[in-house]
Design a protein around this motif. Structure first.
Motif, PDB file in Angstrom:
ATOM      1  N   HIS A  26      -6.521  -5.733 -13.854  1.00 11.76           N
ATOM      2  CA  HIS A  26      -7.892  -5.236 -13.903  1.00 11.76           C
ATOM      3  C   HIS A  26      -8.231  -4.594 -12.570  1.00 11.76           C
ATOM      4  CE1 HIS A  26      -9.717  -8.250 -11.249  1.00 11.76           C
ATOM      5  NE2 HIS A  26      -8.906  -9.133 -11.823  1.00 11.76           N
ATOM      6  N   THR A  27      -9.280  -3.786 -12.609  1.00  6.27           N
ATOM      7  CA  THR A  27      -9.757  -3.144 -11.385  1.00  6.27           C
ATOM      8  C   THR A  27     -11.183  -3.590 -11.076  1.00  6.27           C
ATOM      9  OG1 THR A  27     -10.413  -1.196 -12.655  1.00  6.27           O
ATOM     10  CG2 THR A  27      -8.247  -1.128 -11.607  1.00  6.27           C
ATOM     11  N   PHE A  28     -11.492  -4.823 -11.448  1.00 11.46           N
ATOM     12  CA  PHE A  28     -12.806  -5.371 -11.116  1.00 11.46           C
ATOM     13  C   PHE A  28     -12.939  -5.409  -9.593  1.00 11.46           C
ATOM     14  CE2 PHE A  28     -12.296  -8.201 -15.124  1.00 11.46           C
ATOM     15  CZ  PHE A  28     -12.422  -7.087 -15.936  1.00 11.46           C
ATOM     16  N   TRP A  54     -13.563  -1.218 -12.455  1.00 12.18           N
ATOM     17  CA  TRP A  54     -14.150  -2.123 -13.433  1.00 12.18           C
ATOM     18  C   TRP A  54     -13.543  -1.962 -14.830  1.00 12.18           C
ATOM     19  CZ3 TRP A  54     -16.884  -6.179 -11.888  1.00 12.18           C
ATOM     20  CH2 TRP A  54     -17.403  -6.128 -10.583  1.00 12.18           C
ATOM     21  N   THR A  55     -12.236  -1.742 -14.899  1.00 17.32           N
ATOM     22  CA  THR A  55     -11.566  -1.672 -16.198  1.00 17.32           C
ATOM     23  C   THR A  55     -10.441  -2.689 -16.266  1.00 17.32           C
ATOM     24  OG1 THR A  55     -10.118   0.107 -15.422  1.00 17.32           O
ATOM     25  CG2 THR A  55     -12.095   0.755 -16.602  1.00 17.32           C
ATOM     26  N   TYR A  56      -9.918  -2.863 -17.469  1.00 17.98           N
ATOM     27  CA  TYR A  56      -8.873  -3.838 -17.754  1.00 17.98           C
ATOM     28  C   TYR A  56      -7.780  -3.104 -18.521  1.00 17.98           C
ATOM     29  CZ  TYR A  56      -6.691  -7.709 -20.338  1.00 17.98           C
ATOM     30  OH  TYR A  56      -5.804  -8.591 -20.882  1.00 17.98           O
TER      31      TYR A  56
END
Length: 89
Positions: A26-28, A54-56
């Motif tokens: 993820h890019t949280f 903010w993606t997975y």
């Protein structure tokens, strides 16, 4: 995390006995998009993607390695599925 620029690629080694069945990432908490390649045990790229903050992402199968790269690196360097990589010491 929370960086404005990727200064160098990050290589992640996933051990054979890793307890999770997936190599999802993820890019949280990230502020910038990134490129990612997923690599099998034969050192072949089997999947690649670009991720916004903010993606997975869950690859099709578990990987042995994955590399996080600066956004645009894959296109700029013509990285393709089935390309083989080599780690230098």
């Amino acid at each position: 995390m929370l960086k404005n620029k990727i200064e160098y690629p990050l290589i992640f080694n996933i051990p054979e006995n890793f307890p999770y069945k997936s190599s999802s990432i993820h890019t949280f908490f990230m502020k910038i998009p990134i490129d990612v390649v997923f690599i099998d045990k034969n050192l072949k790229i089997y999947e690649k993607t670009s991720l916004n903050p903010w993606t997975y992402f869950k690859p099709k199968k578990k990987c042995s390695y994955f590399i996080e790269l600066e956004y645009g690196y894959l296109n700029k360097n013509n990285i393709k599925i089935n390309d083989k990589i080599k780690f230098l010491e």
